[in-house]
Design a protein around this motif. Sequence first.
Motif, PDB file in Angstrom:
ATOM      1  N   SER A 148       0.200   5.943   8.826  1.00 15.45           N
ATOM      2  CA  SER A 148       0.482   6.248   7.421  1.00 15.45           C
ATOM      3  C   SER A 148       0.210   5.033   6.539  1.00 15.45           C
ATOM      4  N   SER A 149       0.603   3.853   7.057  1.00 20.34           N
ATOM      5  CA  SER A 149       0.334   2.626   6.302  1.00 20.34           C
ATOM      6  C   SER A 149      -1.162   2.405   6.124  1.00 20.34           C
ATOM      7  N   LYS A 150      -1.925   2.714   7.182  1.00 17.79           N
ATOM      8  CA  LYS A 150      -3.382   2.573   7.096  1.00 17.79           C
ATOM      9  C   LYS A 150      -3.951   3.525   6.048  1.00 17.79           C
ATOM     10  N   ARG A 151      -3.435   4.782   6.051  1.00 14.74           N
ATOM     11  CA  ARG A 151      -3.922   5.743   5.055  1.00 14.74           C
ATOM     12  C   ARG A 151      -3.535   5.325   3.643  1.00 14.74           C
ATOM     13  N   LEU A 152      -2.326   4.752   3.516  1.00 13.69           N
ATOM     14  CA  LEU A 152      -1.914   4.271   2.192  1.00 13.69           C
ATOM     15  C   LEU A 152      -2.799   3.126   1.732  1.00 13.69           C
ATOM     16  N   ASP A 153      -3.119   2.225   2.681  1.00 14.10           N
ATOM     17  CA  ASP A 153      -4.022   1.117   2.329  1.00 14.10           C
ATOM     18  C   ASP A 153      -5.392   1.641   1.907  1.00 14.10           C
ATOM     19  N   ASP A 154      -5.885   2.639   2.662  1.00 12.82           N
ATOM     20  CA  ASP A 154      -7.180   3.225   2.304  1.00 12.82           C
ATOM     21  C   ASP A 154      -7.110   3.909   0.943  1.00 12.82           C
ATOM     22  N   GLY A 155      -5.976   4.615   0.719  1.00 11.43           N
ATOM     23  CA  GLY A 155      -5.810   5.273  -0.578  1.00 11.43           C
ATOM     24  C   GLY A 155      -5.737   4.277  -1.718  1.00 11.43           C
ATOM     25  N   TYR A 156      -5.021   3.160  -1.464  1.00 12.66           N
ATOM     26  CA  TYR A 156      -4.923   2.124  -2.489  1.00 12.66           C
ATOM     27  C   TYR A 156      -6.288   1.500  -2.764  1.00 12.66           C
ATOM     28  N   ARG A 157      -7.047   1.281  -1.683  1.00 15.05           N
ATOM     29  CA  ARG A 157      -8.391   0.713  -1.855  1.00 15.05           C
ATOM     30  C   ARG A 157      -9.280   1.664  -2.656  1.00 15.05           C
ATOM     31  N   MET A 158      -9.202   2.967  -2.329  1.00  9.10           N
ATOM     32  CA  MET A 158     -10.012   3.936  -3.078  1.00  9.10           C
ATOM     33  C   MET A 158      -9.558   4.024  -4.533  1.00  9.10           C
ATOM     34  N   ALA A 159      -8.224   3.875  -4.743  1.00  4.70           N
ATOM     35  CA  ALA A 159      -7.724   3.896  -6.117  1.00  4.70           C
ATOM     36  C   ALA A 159      -8.267   2.713  -6.915  1.00  4.70           C
ATOM     37  N   LEU A 160      -8.313   1.535  -6.254  1.00  3.68           N
ATOM     38  CA  LEU A 160      -8.876   0.366  -6.925  1.00  3.68           C
ATOM     39  C   LEU A 160     -10.356   0.570  -7.229  1.00  3.68           C
ATOM     40  N   GLU A 161     -11.078   1.143  -6.254  1.00  4.37           N
ATOM     41  CA  GLU A 161     -12.498   1.402  -6.487  1.00  4.37           C
ATOM     42  C   GLU A 161     -12.684   2.401  -7.615  1.00  4.37           C
TER      43      GLU A 161
END
Length: 235
Positions: A148-161
């Motif tokens: 879940s933390s990995k998915r949140l990190d990926d989601g945060y990265r996509m949000a930044l992009e």
Amino acid sequence: FTTLLYTIKFEVDVVMAHATQFEQDYSELSADITAKIGRIPSLFGKDKHDLVGEVEGLLEEAKDLIDQIEVESHAATGDKRKQITTNVANYRRDYETHCKNLRRSRMTYRDAHASEMSYTDEAETRHELLGNEHKNTMATNSEKLERSSKRLDDGYRMALETEEIGQNVLNNLAQDREKISSARNRLNNVDSSLTQSSRLLNSMYRRVIQNKALMFVISLVIVVIICLALYGMLK
């Protein structure tokens, strides 16, 4: 209107990016589930019990991912939405297949475990299983939190992009606005110059008319003078 179309296309691209990331996560998770279910029949005792619990946790994560992909499909349009919907249906069939395979593996596990219990004290084994189940639950929860933390990190990265892309779009729109304003100012200047030129031409035209009228009057006076002179000489 062009900006609205660009914004809609941008939102669809973001949705497709999220859906693609979730699909990649599900593919990796599905491969992991398949591999671990395949290992269950060859294990015994605590190792098999722990692996069964771990696969159950992974199946819960897989179901959550499928639900997230389906939610993303609602924001897509046209062929892209149809594509995501088809993928979701395939993922659900894949999920059901994993569940059936796990149930068959668990039945094998229970038979083998019942055979082992005939050689040990039932109370001691039950206590051990409870302890193992607790440890397995902790391990499964820890792995779920990590995923879940990995998915949140990926989601945060996509949000930044996404934010960066949105900022670039706003900057481009601001530059276009400046260009349009500059072009409008140039058009206003050209219009002002044309107005001044038109006034100058009108003034020059009036002077030409006045000069022609003056020449006509002068010519007429000269003709009259000549006629009078000739008349006086003849008389």
